[in-house]
Design a protein around this motif. Sequence first.
Motif, PDB file in Angstrom:
ATOM      1  N   PRO A  69       0.799  -1.015  -0.097  1.00 32.10           N
ATOM      2  CA  PRO A  69      -0.110  -0.126   0.083  1.00 32.10           C
ATOM      3  C   PRO A  69       0.794   1.069   0.019  1.00 32.10           C
ATOM      4  CG  PRO A  69       0.192  -0.948   2.051  1.00 32.10           C
ATOM      5  CD  PRO A  69       0.770  -1.991   1.542  1.00 32.10           C
ATOM      6  N   SER A  70       0.422   2.097  -0.673  1.00 28.80           N
ATOM      7  CA  SER A  70       1.069   3.505  -0.498  1.00 28.80           C
ATOM      8  C   SER A  70       0.933   4.337   0.537  1.00 28.80           C
ATOM      9  CB  SER A  70       0.478   4.694  -1.770  1.00 28.80           C
ATOM     10  OG  SER A  70       1.258   5.635  -1.636  1.00 28.80           O
ATOM     11  N   LEU A  71      -0.388   4.182   1.420  1.00 26.14           N
ATOM     12  CA  LEU A  71      -0.299   4.721   2.573  1.00 26.14           C
ATOM     13  C   LEU A  71       0.126   3.799   3.568  1.00 26.14           C
ATOM     14  CD1 LEU A  71      -1.943   7.347   3.667  1.00 26.14           C
ATOM     15  CD2 LEU A  71      -3.542   5.882   4.495  1.00 26.14           C
ATOM     16  N   THR A  72       1.286   3.910   4.105  1.00 29.95           N
ATOM     17  CA  THR A  72       2.110   3.291   5.126  1.00 29.95           C
ATOM     18  C   THR A  72       3.177   4.146   5.676  1.00 29.95           C
ATOM     19  OG1 THR A  72       2.958   1.152   5.940  1.00 29.95           O
ATOM     20  CG2 THR A  72       3.579   1.949   3.540  1.00 29.95           C
ATOM     21  N   PHE A  73       3.697   3.603   6.774  1.00 34.72           N
ATOM     22  CA  PHE A  73       4.949   4.332   7.261  1.00 34.72           C
ATOM     23  C   PHE A  73       6.180   3.657   6.637  1.00 34.72           C
ATOM     24  CE2 PHE A  73       8.344   4.205  10.692  1.00 34.72           C
ATOM     25  CZ  PHE A  73       8.580   5.551  10.838  1.00 34.72           C
ATOM     26  N   MET A  74       7.188   4.414   6.762  1.00 30.92           N
ATOM     27  CA  MET A  74       8.629   4.195   5.918  1.00 30.92           C
ATOM     28  C   MET A  74       9.010   2.919   6.402  1.00 30.92           C
ATOM     29  SD  MET A  74      10.590   5.323   3.322  1.00 30.92           S
ATOM     30  CE  MET A  74      11.821   4.285   2.840  1.00 30.92           C
ATOM     31  N   GLY A  75       9.105   2.753   7.692  1.00 34.97           N
ATOM     32  CA  GLY A  75       9.733   1.320   8.348  1.00 34.97           C
ATOM     33  C   GLY A  75       9.196   0.209   7.660  1.00 34.97           C
ATOM     34  N   GLY A  76       7.962   0.179   6.893  1.00 39.19           N
ATOM     35  CA  GLY A  76       7.453  -0.807   6.188  1.00 39.19           C
ATOM     36  C   GLY A  76       7.952  -1.076   4.884  1.00 39.19           C
ATOM     37  N   VAL A  77       8.604  -0.052   4.252  1.00 39.46           N
ATOM     38  CA  VAL A  77       9.296   0.101   2.882  1.00 39.46           C
ATOM     39  C   VAL A  77      10.593  -0.002   2.818  1.00 39.46           C
ATOM     40  CG1 VAL A  77       8.842   1.404   0.649  1.00 39.46           C
ATOM     41  CG2 VAL A  77       7.157   1.491   2.512  1.00 39.46           C
ATOM     42  N   SER A  78      11.453   0.500   3.976  1.00 35.20           N
ATOM     43  CA  SER A  78      12.760   0.478   3.910  1.00 35.20           C
ATOM     44  C   SER A  78      13.566  -0.794   3.660  1.00 35.20           C
ATOM     45  CB  SER A  78      13.439   1.471   4.955  1.00 35.20           C
ATOM     46  OG  SER A  78      13.032   0.554   6.079  1.00 35.20           O
ATOM     47  N   GLY A  79      12.920  -1.845   4.210  1.00 35.95           N
ATOM     48  CA  GLY A  79      13.696  -3.092   4.248  1.00 35.95           C
ATOM     49  C   GLY A  79      13.622  -3.533   2.747  1.00 35.95           C
ATOM     50  N   LEU A  80      12.618  -3.405   1.938  1.00 37.39           N
ATOM     51  CA  LEU A  80      12.458  -3.880   0.524  1.00 37.39           C
ATOM     52  C   LEU A  80      13.483  -2.902  -0.268  1.00 37.39           C
ATOM     53  CD1 LEU A  80      10.758  -2.270  -1.956  1.00 37.39           C
ATOM     54  CD2 LEU A  80       8.935  -2.760  -0.238  1.00 37.39           C
ATOM     55  N   VAL A  81      13.817  -1.738   0.197  1.00 39.86           N
ATOM     56  CA  VAL A  81      14.484  -0.821  -0.435  1.00 39.86           C
ATOM     57  C   VAL A  81      15.848  -1.147  -0.392  1.00 39.86           C
ATOM     58  CG1 VAL A  81      15.177   1.433  -0.682  1.00 39.86           C
ATOM     59  CG2 VAL A  81      13.046   1.043  -0.418  1.00 39.86           C
ATOM     60  N   GLN A  82      16.335  -1.511   1.031  1.00 41.95           N
ATOM     61  CA  GLN A  82      17.568  -1.832   1.202  1.00 41.95           C
ATOM     62  C   GLN A  82      17.997  -3.247   0.450  1.00 41.95           C
ATOM     63  OE1 GLN A  82      19.076  -1.646   5.472  1.00 41.95           O
ATOM     64  NE2 GLN A  82      16.855  -0.944   6.064  1.00 41.95           N
ATOM     65  N   ARG A  83      17.167  -4.199   0.177  1.00 48.64           N
ATOM     66  CA  ARG A  83      17.178  -5.091  -0.815  1.00 48.64           C
ATOM     67  C   ARG A  83      17.646  -4.688  -2.100  1.00 48.64           C
ATOM     68  NH1 ARG A  83      19.341  -9.030   1.333  1.00 48.64           N
ATOM     69  NH2 ARG A  83      18.875 -10.498  -0.245  1.00 48.64           N
ATOM     70  N   GLN A 312       6.011  10.848  -1.756  1.00 48.28           N
ATOM     71  CA  GLN A 312       7.225  11.198  -1.168  1.00 48.28           C
ATOM     72  C   GLN A 312       8.376  11.330  -2.325  1.00 48.28           C
ATOM     73  OE1 GLN A 312       7.519  11.135   1.923  1.00 48.28           O
ATOM     74  NE2 GLN A 312       5.775  10.209   2.698  1.00 48.28           N
ATOM     75  N   PRO A 313       9.169  12.466  -1.958  1.00 46.83           N
ATOM     76  CA  PRO A 313      10.153  12.912  -2.785  1.00 46.83           C
ATOM     77  C   PRO A 313      11.194  11.527  -3.208  1.00 46.83           C
ATOM     78  CG  PRO A 313      10.030  14.400  -1.176  1.00 46.83           C
ATOM     79  CD  PRO A 313       9.020  13.439  -0.782  1.00 46.83           C
ATOM     80  N   LEU A 314      11.356  10.781  -2.188  1.00 51.19           N
ATOM     81  CA  LEU A 314      12.106   9.429  -2.389  1.00 51.19           C
ATOM     82  C   LEU A 314      11.436   8.545  -3.505  1.00 51.19           C
ATOM     83  CD1 LEU A 314      14.557   7.723  -1.291  1.00 51.19           C
ATOM     84  CD2 LEU A 314      13.026   6.910   0.397  1.00 51.19           C
ATOM     85  N   PHE A 315      10.479   8.494  -3.624  1.00 53.72           N
ATOM     86  CA  PHE A 315       9.710   7.450  -4.480  1.00 53.72           C
ATOM     87  C   PHE A 315       9.179   8.276  -5.648  1.00 53.72           C
ATOM     88  CE2 PHE A 315       9.470   4.971  -0.210  1.00 53.72           C
ATOM     89  CZ  PHE A 315      10.641   4.459  -0.841  1.00 53.72           C
ATOM     90  N   ALA A 316       9.576   9.384  -6.036  1.00 53.20           N
ATOM     91  CA  ALA A 316       8.969  10.061  -7.181  1.00 53.20           C
ATOM     92  C   ALA A 316       8.901   9.267  -8.486  1.00 53.20           C
ATOM     93  CB  ALA A 316       9.983  11.454  -7.339  1.00 53.20           C
ATOM     94  N   GLN A 317       9.845   8.172  -8.546  1.00 52.06           N
ATOM     95  CA  GLN A 317       9.650   7.408  -9.869  1.00 52.06           C
ATOM     96  C   GLN A 317       9.013   6.320  -9.762  1.00 52.06           C
ATOM     97  OE1 GLN A 317      11.400   9.036 -12.354  1.00 52.06           O
ATOM     98  NE2 GLN A 317      12.085  10.627 -10.701  1.00 52.06           N
ATOM     99  N   ALA A 318       8.317   5.908  -8.554  1.00 56.84           N
ATOM    100  CA  ALA A 318       7.658   4.825  -8.216  1.00 56.84           C
ATOM    101  C   ALA A 318       6.254   4.908  -8.895  1.00 56.84           C
ATOM    102  CB  ALA A 318       7.648   4.562  -6.806  1.00 56.84           C
ATOM    103  N   ARG A 319       5.944   3.559  -9.255  1.00 56.77           N
ATOM    104  CA  ARG A 319       4.901   3.292  -9.862  1.00 56.77           C
ATOM    105  C   ARG A 319       3.646   3.394  -8.874  1.00 56.77           C
ATOM    106  NH1 ARG A 319       1.762  -1.039 -12.675  1.00 56.77           N
ATOM    107  NH2 ARG A 319       3.234  -2.469 -11.847  1.00 56.77           N
ATOM    108  N   PHE A 320       2.644   3.920  -9.352  1.00 54.81           N
ATOM    109  CA  PHE A 320       1.434   4.096  -8.377  1.00 54.81           C
ATOM    110  C   PHE A 320       0.123   3.589  -8.919  1.00 54.81           C
ATOM    111  CE2 PHE A 320      -2.289   6.614  -6.453  1.00 54.81           C
ATOM    112  CZ  PHE A 320      -2.516   5.815  -5.221  1.00 54.81           C
ATOM    113  N   VAL A 321      -0.480   2.317  -8.267  1.00 55.59           N
ATOM    114  CA  VAL A 321      -1.802   1.737  -8.968  1.00 55.59           C
ATOM    115  C   VAL A 321      -3.107   2.028  -8.354  1.00 55.59           C
ATOM    116  CG1 VAL A 321      -3.017  -0.527  -9.843  1.00 55.59           C
ATOM    117  CG2 VAL A 321      -0.322  -0.113  -9.532  1.00 55.59           C
ATOM    118  N   SER A 322      -3.894   2.761  -9.003  1.00 56.83           N
ATOM    119  CA  SER A 322      -5.203   3.288  -8.271  1.00 56.83           C
ATOM    120  C   SER A 322      -6.464   2.949  -9.261  1.00 56.83           C
ATOM    121  CB  SER A 322      -4.952   4.586  -7.941  1.00 56.83           C
ATOM    122  OG  SER A 322      -6.328   4.989  -7.440  1.00 56.83           O
TER     123      SER A 322
END
Length: 369
Positions: A69-83, A312-322
């Motif tokens: 989900p797009s609506l979440t806190f960064m702590g749930g996303v940073s792990g996959l980004v670190q991968r 988020q500026p960090l994810f300006a390039q990310a795909r968003f599905v809605s």
Amino acid sequence: MGGAERGLVDLVFDTNMVAPVGPAVDRFERELEAYTGIAHAAALSSGTAALHLAMILAGVEAGDEVWGPSLTFMGGVSGLVQRGAVPVFFDNAEGSWGLDPALLECELSSAKRGGRLPKAVIATDLYGQSCDLDALLSVTAAYGVPLVTDSAEALGTLYKGRHAGKGALMAALSFNGNKIITTSGGGALLSDDEALVARARFLATQARDPAPYYQHSTLGYNYRLSGVCAAIGSGQMQVLDQRIAQRRQLYSDYQALLADAPVSFLPEQPDGRETHWLSVAFLDQHEPEALRQALEADNIEARPVWKPMHMQPLFAQARFVSRRAVGANLAVCEDQFARGICLPSCSQLVAEESRDFDRVAEALTQFFG
Ligand SMILES: *Cc1c(COP(=O)(O)O)cnc(C)c1O
């Protein structure tokens, strides 16, 4: 704190077991298993660490996609980004805080046709409301994609009578200072699969091979929870049900107080028990920022809803599905961000000896006239 924590921390000191192994950590893990009904738990240094390990255990590698989900806190996303994985962000279902199973299904089916399925899906249980777990499990299982829940905000949340995250491949909890109970900082990874949790403990302890010397065949981390923090957690478990009752009380007090104000709340999901970790209101006529500042002027803290990840500026390039964000229409989560406000939600607000709720109520009444 609830009261029992200090005695349990004293015990850790008396036995000199402050390290991130030993009886206090074991005890806290067994308590988490008993409370959630999820068979195995590894106590960790944070929810963010738990979700990082979950990504490793789900086999996520550089270049893989992970959907959530797009609506979440960064702590749930940073792990996959670190991968080195590529996040794809999804809108919420109408009228809920959670990932939309029908939207996910639609996207999985086209990804399959394109021969590029995500390596994992992370579903967040936001603000103490479970995602529609069974629907998400059946959709992801149909495509053979593992489902992990970010249940950091949902300790004590029930979904169809079972604990949030029960049934997912793995579920992550957080005991950060702002959560419904806290170990000052900490988290846990839970799963019914014993091997996964054993592997999480191994990776969280620097991935030391079974050898008399320090030998490493794989990259590990220092992610375990200290005995001192675990003892605080055991004390907190004793007041968890009371905290849930207080947060639920607070939510219904806000609903009663604002019944005639131009404000709405999300309905409770059927077949669930939400903890209302935070009480979130949607403003129909006012700017949330105006209310936030009015409360701030009274030294009362309120906060915006999580800012969606695709904004988020960090994810300006990310795909968003809605399905909703067409033309000028806001996506569900964009609207939730634009109109939502997290009202003061500390359990203590409704404690008997506290007058704080009255003070917040007074300020809200003044704002809405
Ligand atoms: C708090 C939180 C986390 C991270 O937990 P930490 O223990 O603070 O690292 C992850 N996801 C969500 C949704 C959270 O609210």
